[in-house]
Structures are given as structure tokens and as C-alpha cells.
Design an enzyme around this catalytic site. Structure first.
Site, short mmCIF file in Angstrom:
data_model
loop_
_atom_site.label_atom_id
_atom_site.label_comp_id
_atom_site.label_asym_id
_atom_site.label_seq_id
_atom_site.Cartn_x
_atom_site.Cartn_y
_atom_site.Cartn_z
N ASP A 218 -17.86 -1.57 2.52
CA ASP A 218 -17.47 -2.92 2.97
C ASP A 218 -17.13 -2.98 4.46
OD1 ASP A 218 -15.05 -1.61 3.04
OD2 ASP A 218 -14.17 -2.70 1.35
N ASP A 255 0.01 -10.16 -4.26
CA ASP A 255 -0.79 -9.31 -5.16
C ASP A 255 -0.54 -9.65 -6.64
OD1 ASP A 255 -1.90 -8.14 -2.99
OD2 ASP A 255 -0.93 -6.19 -3.22
N ASN A 263 -1.42 -0.14 -2.32
CA ASN A 263 -0.20 0.66 -2.48
C ASN A 263 0.19 0.83 -3.94
OD1 ASN A 263 0.90 -1.80 -3.20
ND2 ASN A 263 2.47 -1.82 -1.60
N ILE A 265 1.04 -1.34 -6.14
CA ILE A 265 2.05 -2.27 -6.64
C ILE A 265 1.42 -3.66 -6.74
CG2 ILE A 265 4.32 -3.28 -6.21
CD1 ILE A 265 4.95 -0.79 -4.50
N GLU A 277 5.14 -7.06 -6.16
CA GLU A 277 5.10 -6.83 -4.70
C GLU A 277 6.20 -7.62 -4.01
OE1 GLU A 277 3.71 -5.14 -1.20
OE2 GLU A 277 2.36 -5.00 -2.94
N SER A 295 -6.97 18.48 18.02
CA SER A 295 -7.28 19.35 16.89
C SER A 295 -6.03 19.84 16.17
CB SER A 295 -8.13 20.54 17.36
OG SER A 295 -7.52 21.18 18.46
#
Length: 636
Positions: A218, A255, A263, A265, A277, A295
């Protein structure tokens, strides 16, 4: 598109194997994971004309490529492999032929084909020279995988033979001319010429250049695939077909019906009809963790078992596919963004894990935007046909120095954060040593100057100010005092030298420096004056960072500075009964080890908690309830 493989030249009967490049490619068609893994094996084993850290074009000037760059890394790789073969034969009291077969058998089965191809090409010759008591330096010089530049000395890891290195190489080349078994390597010099791999090469070049996930359907810069810059580097996507669903965003309509920020939730509490949420995360100060680094931040690590024959087995190489497809970095165990239990020694403790424990609403909100120059090959302007380099240590030409302050100006653009839709973030800016580390013979002249550092960092911070949501925080980490490396390692035996007690870190550093592929010529040297001058420049650049934190103001984040906590880490480890050398990666003798990363997390956390507690936010009082309802929140 043709799919048939061209036949290999008929190998010597003694070395003939059933497995071939073609059979390996057929297996790749059956498995995406195998396809990716074999590609990276080829990347790391085939030599190339060039490799670059950045996609030079309109956005960055292309430095001239030093002529010895790829030759140096190819030489290092050859000497390492030949040394391992020789030691395997010694340890198991076997022939060299049996040692080569043993090494190929240690590699995961689906990746063995290419090892056998190399054995067919080079095995008889290597065996003959080792049987004549010629060491890895001589073998690799005679194969022309180690080359002497005009006016430069012959580089060697081991003490020269009694007859002298030049004479031994001359004799080995004479043997090579007489050999009927040595095959040409030309047919395999460009893996991207294979029809099946051409498109894949282009995609992986894009991934390497831009530090973005290989698999991201996506286009939101998050992935459901672990390696090739996938969720080992950034929080795992929970819907890779929806660009509005990704870790770190503010929840969509709390949500109610789905997990928009990954997450774990979501949904509605049936007891009171309040979205979970909203109940657990509203006003909790959710925020992510982002690293802009080098690195060390990516957590570069080569398992010592790969070149310690007394510990070597098939189990030693079980992690080889994952390691190569993550560029020999292990961000999933790293100091800032680690989230998995370490499988490479020590233990995992990270800023992300601690912030998640403090507020479980922060689950999966992490990004590691770090780089070393050890990769499967990248584009150099003017060279469209990508050949592949054997890069077994970090590239060190100025402009090729991984996560330096200059290179971060480009790398920072792969960061994923929407200023209006996403949560704030804690950003760690940590180049640690790359602004003073390079492999040039005139290393001081190629170090970043204070004025350059100031300009680079301010440009980066202004870019962040245009991207980060309001309420974010940024911590500038000072450069390390790398004299610690020589002081605690130079007279110890490298893993390659432990069997015969014949290779110290001092020899390794000298070998890399001779080839101009040292990760840090200024610190990895017997020249005490040069080590001191390098540390002096590092201190100057740290002072620039400290001044920026003190004097510069930004709209969307505040800025803090902290010294790199090496002294505190060493002291804490000493109190735990450890030795300083254990804080350094054993193979490269340069990067922080897993132990150092975990201890560094603890020290950094305590400093921030005591001096800038607002950065970490308050502990979420609903953590226990989140765990009771959502368990591990979908894992990582």
C-alpha cells in the site's frame, strides 16, 4: 521472458556436484523467502565494479569511487573464506576438499547450490595451494582477488612466508597457470544478468537506496515482511492493503471497528459501550520511537561462529538468510528499537521496549532509519548495469560512510510520519562515529569539520520540524571516544586467530587499513597521535551538537543533548563482573556488542527519566487492563 538456465561449464570430476545455479533458481520459484535469501547470498559473494551508499542524482553529489574500494572488500572476503577452509581441514583432520564440502553443508540447504558452484570453480586450486602450505594471503593474491595498487604495499593478514610474500605469490601464480581445474568466474560476475533476477535487482536497488521496505503493497512505508527493510526496521503493518492503516497514527474514530494504528487495541467494551482505544489511550500521551543513525544504531553484527571453526556447525549458519537480507544488521535486537529476545548473545533492552512498558498504547510504533554501507549493491550514477560486491566491512570513502551527518540528510527522507494524522515521536539522532571514521590514508582530511556538522544537523532538524507532529522530542547523541577500541582489543586474538593464536585485532586493523577499507583509520591504528587527534575531532563535533541543543528552537519538538554513554556502560559492566572487550563486536572489532547495547539503554533511560521526564511521558494507568483484554496486542 526466457526461464531456462544456461549450462555451466563441465567441472572437474572430483568437484562435480548435482546442485547447480539452475537448480537453485528453480527452487527460488517455489519460495519467495528462498528467492530473497539466495539473492542476498549472491550479492555478498559476487564482486562488482562499484557500490554506493546513496542514489546519487540531483539530490547529492557523486564522489569519485576509489579504485581500490571493491577490490579491498573482495580481498577481505577471500582471505576470510580461505582461512576458514584451511582451519576446518586442520580442526577435523580432513582434506581441503572435505573441508569445502563441510562448509557448504553447513549453509542452509536451500542456499547450498551457489556454494558448490564456487567450490567447482576455485576448490581444486585452493586445495592445491593449501596443501603446499601457502596461506590465505598468498591464495587470494594469486587468484587476483587481492590486488596491489601501483606504489602500494602488498596487503596481508598473516605473517609473510619465509620466502617472502612476493616470491610466494609468484610461485602460486605459476601453479595456477599449470592448473587444469581452475574455471573462469566470468560467467557469474553479474548476477543481475539472469533473466529471473533482473527485475528483482532493480527493486532491491530501490530498497537499498531509499531504506524502504521491499514488500509494501500500500506504499505507507510499513510492511508485513520482516527483512529487507521490513518490520525488523519499522513497526509491523496490520493491513498492507490500506494506506491509512499503519503503526503510529492517531486512531480513526477511536478504532471502533478496526485497528487503524496497529497497536492491537480496538473494538468497544461491551460493558459500557466505550471504545477501548478511547478508554485506554485517550490522554495517555502516545508516542513513537525513531532512530536516525549509523551501523551501530542498526546493530551491525557478524556472528563469530561463522569463522570460529571450533564452534562451527549447521546451527551456526541457520540465521544466515535473515542476517544477509537485513544487511548483517539486527535492528530487532538494537538499543533504540529492539523488540525481540536476542539470539546473538546478551539480552535485548531498548528504548522502544521501555516506552512500550510505560504505555502499551505505543505498541509497534518504532522506526530505525540507520545504515551501514554493507549491502547487496547499489547504483552509482552512470552505471546502469549493477554488478555485485563482496562487502564484508563498511565502506569508508567520504560520501560512502553510512549514517554520517551528511548522509542522514538523504536517509531522513525515508522516515514515515504525518504531521497532522500521526502521534508525536521521540527521535534519537546518533551518528556516533561516522563523521570522523573513514578508511582513507589521509583520514584527518576526510573527517567532517565543525562547520559542516553544524550545517548538516541544522538542515536535518529543519526537515524534521516540517514532518514531526507537535509535541515531539529530539535527543542529539554525542560522538563516541573510539580510543576504547584499540586500548582493549589490539593485543587480543580475533575469532579467526583463536585456533592457532596467530591473528590479533592489531593485525586485522592493519590489514583493513592497508586495503583502505578500515571502518575507522583514525582509531583502529597503532598510531597513538592519530587516535588522539581523531578523538579530539569527535569531541569538537559533539560540542557542535551540544550547542545546537542549547541554542536552537523548533516549532514541533524540543531538543536535548547527551554524551555517548561509553564510560558509564563500561563501568556498569565491570561492576557486573564483565571485561571491557566484551562490549565490542568480536568479528569487526568496532561496533558495540549486544551487551553494550542493552546496558546503554539502561543508562540512557535513567538519564532521560531523571533530567527530562517530560520526554517519556507518564505511565499509563490502564496498562494492566490493556494486557488483560488484548494479551500481547498481536505481537510484533
Amino acid at each position: 521472458m526466457p526461464t531456462a538456465c544456461p549450462p555451466l561449464k563441465e567441472p572437474g570430476q572430483e568437484w562435480k556436484r548435482e546442485m547447480s545455479t539452475c537448480s537453485s533458481l528453480r527452487r527460488m520459484r517455489r519460495s519467495r523467502q528462498t528467492f530473497f535469501n539466495l539473492f542476498c547470498i549472491l550479492c555478498l559473494l559476487l564482486k562488482a565494479a562499484s557500490s554506493s551508499s546513496l542514489p546519487y542524482g540531483d539530490e547529492a553529489p557523486a564522489p569519485s569511487l576509489p579504485s581500490g574500494l571493491y577490490k579491498g572488500h573482495t580481498c577481505v572476503g577471500c582471505v576470510l573464506v580461505v582461512s576458514v577452509i584451511e582451519q576446518l581441514a586442520q580442526w577435523h583432520n580432513s582434506t581441503v576438499k572435505a573441508a569445502v564440502e563441510r562448509l557448504c553443508n553447513y549453509i542452509p540447504e536451500k542456499l547450498q547450490g551457489f556454494c558448490y558452484v564456487l567450490a567447482e570453480l576455485y576448490g581444486p586450486y585452493i586445495a592445491e595451494l593449501i596443501d603446499r602450505k601457502m596461506n590465505a594471503d598468498v591464495v587470494c593474491h594469486s587468484l587476483k582477488l587481492c590486488k596491489q595498487d601501483p606504489g602500494q604495499p602488498l596487503c596481508h593478514l598473516y605473517p609473510p612466508p619465509k620466502v617472502g610474500l612476493t616470491a610466494a605469490i609468484r610461485k602460486a601464480k605459476w601453479i595456477m597457470k599449470k592448473s587444469k581445474n581452475l574455471k573462469s568466474f566470468t560467467a557469474l560476475s553479474s548476477v543481475c544478468a539472469f533473466p529471473l533476477l533482473a527485475d528483482l535487482c532493480e527493486k532491491i536497488k530501490y530498497v537499498i537506496r531509499n531504506k524502504l521496505p521491499f514488500e509494501d503493497f500500500d506504499g505507507d512505508k510499513f510492511s508485513t515482511f520482516p527483512t529487507l527493510r521490513g518490520y525488523h526496521w519499522r513497526g509491523r503493518d496490520c493491513d498492507d492493503k490500506n494506506t491509512t492503516v499503519y503503526p503510529g497514527r492517531r486512531p480513526d474514530n477511536w478504532d471502533v471497528s478496526s485497528d487503524s494504528n496497529c497497536n492491537g487495541i480496538w473494538g468497544v467494551d461491551p460493558k459500557d459501550g466505550i471504545p477501548y482505544e478511547e478508554k485506554f489511550c485517550k490522554g495517555a500521551g502516545s508516542q513513537g520511537v525513531m532512530l536516525l543513525g549509523d551501523s551501530a544504531g542498526a546493530h551491525f553484527h557478524i556472528p563469530p561462529e561463522w569463522m570460529t571453526v571450533t564452534q562451527m556447525s549447521a546451527k551456526s549458519f541457520a540465521n544466515l538468510p535473515v542476517a544477509f537480507s537485513d544487511e548483517l544488521d539486527w535492528p530487532q535486537f538494537s538499543e533504540i528499537t529492539g523488540f525481540l529476545n536476542s539470539t546473538i548473545g546478551g539480552w535485548t533492552d531498548s528504548l522502544y521496549l521501555r516506552l512500550r512498558r510505560r504505555n502499551r498504547c505505543n505498541h509497534r510504533d518504532l522506526q530505525n532509519i540507520s545504515q551501514n554501507a554493507l549491502k547487496c549493491g547499489t547504483q552509482v550514477r552512470g552505471n546502469r548495469s549493477l554488478d555485485l560486491a563482496l562487502l564484508l566491512s563498511a565502506s569508508t570513502h567520504k560520501g560512502y560512510r553510512g549514517g554520517s551527518s551528511g548522509n542522514l540528510l538523504y536517509l531522513i527522507k525515508s522516515l514515515a510520519r504525518h504531521q497532522l494524522l500521526d502521534n508525536p515521536a521521540i527521535v534519537i539522532y546518533a551518528t556516533i562515529g561516522n563523521d570522523v571514521c573513514n578508511g582513507e590514508r589521509d583520514t584527518l582530511a576526510h573527517m567532517t569539520r565543525p562547520k559542516e556538522m553544524l550545517s548538516n544537523v541544522l538542515q536535518a532538524l529543519r526537515y524534521l520540524d516540517s514532518r514531526l507532529p507537535s509535541g515531539s522530542h529530539l535527543i542529539l547523541t554525542g560522538l563516541v571516544d573510539g580510543r576504547f577500541l584499540w586500548d582493549h582489543l589490539h593485543d587480543r586474538y580475533h575469532p579467526l586467530g583463536q585456533l592457532n593464536r596467530d591473528v590479533t585485532y592489531s593485525q586485522v586493523y592493519s590489514f583493513l587499513d592497508c586495503l583502505q577499507v578500515s571502518p575507522c583509520s583514525g582509531w583502529l591504528t597503532a598510531n597513538e597521535t592519530l587516535r588522539n587527534l581523531t578523538s579530539e575531532r569527535a569531541l569538537q563535533l559533539s560540542s557542535v551538537l551540544e550547542e545546537i541543543a542549547r541554542s536552537e528552537k523548533f516549532t514541533n519538538f524540543d531538543v536535548f543533548y547527551m554524551d555517548f554513554p561509553l564510560k558509564q556502560t563500561a563501568e556498569q559492566w565491570r561492576k557486573m563482573g564483565g571485561q571491557p572487550w566484551q562490549l565490542i563486536e568480536p568479528v569487526d572489532g568496532f561496533h558495540p556488542s549486544q551487551i553494550a547495547a542493552a546496558l546503554g539503554t539502561s543508562i540512557t533511560w535513567q538519564k532521560v527519566l531523571q533530567e527530562w521526564p517530560q520526554v517519556l511521558g507518564k505511565e499509563n494507568p490502564f496498562n494492566d487492563q490493556i494486557e488483560a483484554v488484548f494479551k500481547d496486542q498481536g505481537g510484533h
